[in-house]
Scaffold this motif. Sequence first.
Motif, PDB file in Angstrom:
ATOM      1  N   LEU A 156       0.835  -1.202   0.000  1.00  0.00           N
ATOM      2  CA  LEU A 156       0.000   0.000   0.000  1.00  0.00           C
ATOM      3  C   LEU A 156       0.868   1.250   0.000  1.00  0.00           C
ATOM      4  O   LEU A 156       1.766   1.394   0.835  1.00  0.00           O
ATOM      5  N   ASP A 158      -0.057   4.899   0.666  1.00  0.00           N
ATOM      6  CA  ASP A 158      -1.194   5.682   1.167  1.00  0.00           C
ATOM      7  C   ASP A 158      -0.952   7.172   0.892  1.00  0.00           C
ATOM      8  O   ASP A 158      -0.576   7.942   1.788  1.00  0.00           O
ATOM      9  N   ARG A 160      -3.146   9.561   0.201  1.00  0.00           N
ATOM     10  CA  ARG A 160      -4.071  10.486   0.873  1.00  0.00           C
ATOM     11  C   ARG A 160      -3.583  10.822   2.279  1.00  0.00           C
ATOM     12  O   ARG A 160      -3.579  11.997   2.678  1.00  0.00           O
ATOM     13  N   SER A 161      -3.143   9.840   3.045  1.00  0.00           N
ATOM     14  CA  SER A 161      -2.654  10.126   4.397  1.00  0.00           C
ATOM     15  C   SER A 161      -1.391  10.973   4.348  1.00  0.00           C
ATOM     16  O   SER A 161      -1.225  11.913   5.142  1.00  0.00           O
ATOM     17  N   GLN A 190       6.580   5.950   4.673  1.00  0.00           N
ATOM     18  CA  GLN A 190       6.087   4.690   5.249  1.00  0.00           C
ATOM     19  C   GLN A 190       7.227   3.715   5.561  1.00  0.00           C
ATOM     20  O   GLN A 190       6.986   2.630   6.096  1.00  0.00           O
ATOM     21  N   ARG A 212      -3.689   4.527  -2.569  1.00  0.00           N
ATOM     22  CA  ARG A 212      -4.884   5.139  -1.959  1.00  0.00           C
ATOM     23  C   ARG A 212      -4.870   6.638  -2.224  1.00  0.00           C
ATOM     24  O   ARG A 212      -4.029   7.360  -1.705  1.00  0.00           O
ATOM     25  N   GLU A 305      -9.820   1.762   2.757  1.00  0.00           N
ATOM     26  CA  GLU A 305      -9.924   2.503   4.018  1.00  0.00           C
ATOM     27  C   GLU A 305      -9.451   1.666   5.207  1.00  0.00           C
ATOM     28  O   GLU A 305      -8.645   2.113   6.023  1.00  0.00           O
ATOM     29  N   SER A 308      -5.750   0.939   5.098  1.00  0.00           N
ATOM     30  CA  SER A 308      -4.987   2.080   5.583  1.00  0.00           C
ATOM     31  C   SER A 308      -4.975   2.130   7.105  1.00  0.00           C
ATOM     32  O   SER A 308      -3.925   2.370   7.730  1.00  0.00           O
ATOM     33  N   LYS A 312      -1.536   1.767   9.422  1.00  0.00           N
ATOM     34  CA  LYS A 312      -1.080   2.771  10.386  1.00  0.00           C
ATOM     35  C   LYS A 312      -0.972   2.172  11.783  1.00  0.00           C
ATOM     36  O   LYS A 312      -0.014   2.438  12.522  1.00  0.00           O
ATOM     37  N   TYR A 317       3.081  -1.745   5.903  1.00  0.00           N
ATOM     38  CA  TYR A 317       2.337  -1.422   4.696  1.00  0.00           C
ATOM     39  C   TYR A 317       2.408  -2.536   3.648  1.00  0.00           C
ATOM     40  O   TYR A 317       2.047  -2.334   2.497  1.00  0.00           O
TER      41      TYR A 317
END
Length: 563
Positions: A156, A158, A160-161, A190, A212, A305, A308, A312, A317
């Motif tokens: 992943l 991510d 957006r984060s 990450q 994401r 979602e 993610s 976290k 990941y």
Amino acid sequence: MATTTWDPNAKSFPTRNELPSIPGAPKDAAWFWGKDDNIGRLNLLTPNRVKAAAAEIKTGEMARTDLPLNVPEQPAFGRETFTHQIKVLRDNVAYDDTYSLNTQSGTQWDGFRHAAHASGVFYNGVKGSDILGPNANEKDSLHYWSQHGFAGRGVLLDYRSFANENGIKYDSASSHPIPYEDLEAVGKHQGIDIRPAAQGGDIQIGDILFVRGGWTEDYYSRTREENQAIGLRVFGESGDNIQRWAGVKQEPATIDWLHDCYFAAVGGDSPTFELWPTPADHYNKLHGFLLALWGMPLGEMIDLEKVSQLAKKNKRYTFFFTSAPANVVRGYTGLVITCNGHEWKVHKLCLCAQSDFFQSACGSSFKEGNKSKIDLDDDDPETVEALIHYFYSFSYGEHANTANIILDARVYAAADKYFVAPLKQLAKKKFESRAKAEWKTIEFADAVAEVYSIIPEGDGELRRIVLATVEQHADELLDKLTPTSQHFLHVLRKHAELGLDIATGFAFDRIRSRPRLYECPYCALTFSIRLTTEPGCTHMFNCPRRCQLYLLGTWEDKYRYDQ
């Protein structure tokens, strides 16, 4: 066709710049898994790599990655909405569910037949004629993926984060680009070096990439009306109200990276994965590279979602991932329709999803289903052609300039016969529209003959349209000595039921328009009223003198003086 065949278990593969050219194939084509290959880079999901990916399971926590089938409620790019019907088998005892959907409307894997390269070829040299038409076959069919299996190590990124933590604000329903340098920064954030292992990075051959971009998060944060408006935006390349989606940017660095990592598949949470609209240079569309040139499954609207959240929480990941692509045995084709010397090769799934008749006929209890052939010799080829065209386009007639009111009547009858209710309503609508415009023509009279010849007496929908039209234009159709009226009278003489229906209608008209005498039960005044409502209705009125209070003076048919 390539003369070299790669070994899926190899420890290294050529970079994009090192790819050998394939005679007759576009530049950058990597069709090296054999001439009959249909699974592309899923070949990289070997038993050893799947076994190694299983070591990613640490906590046993799971995250579902497909959205509900009705999300998005209004799909983009004009695709059909999901519908769910409950069929009663026996009330309070047993029920069935039936679904109707476009597989591109929600969470999906884009198959190799979904998009061609700009040069017009699909993966491994497949052409459009291999997918649909008289020479259709199973090349590049999705069911090969299902038969092989789809499991490996997921990775992943991510974005957006990362964007939120770094003050990058954007709407996933806008043309917000995600360039390679940002993906690289996300990886570092990450703790992942996103370069391939062959170049010193952390990406292993056969990994499954997920990006994401925040589409799912944004979808659930909007109102229903906002999502409807976004989904209904125009499919175009320019303008204010066109489809726009944040996604991976189409640039040489990204294209090289996606190829050289030898991902088994890639996916994201947006409807397009790549930035949309795509560049004017269609040769740089990622869909063309991923699907057609490299045979890399492309996932869209994947729900990332919970993935993610777990990443976290666990500060990891990478994870074990598995998917179950649709197991549509025999791919798209596998059914032949014949009618009086004509033949159509069609898709079982397409017909069976829209018609209970074909769904039953393709079952094991029908010899036609076992032979993958259904004969419709009781119908005429033009009607069968219209029926089949509707299954693919939700319209008929216009494709071959055969649209006419006679065909409308025949298609209506065929839709009833083969249990295709939406087509039946469409044919009725077309018939009614043409009847209003074409009542003076010979074709209208012939269509009336069809209605009274092939449609069961108990189905009066088209008959009512015919009778309303005849009643409105009775003088021209029944009295004048024109070629049209003469032909209509000829039809009338041949179909006694038509004459009876017309006569009955005229009789009711006389009854409706005849004056009636009434006597007031209070003052004995007699008076006449001309009624214009249908027979059997209850008529409420008052004595003209209003000899009683207005409300009390209201009375009914039982006081008719002329009975």
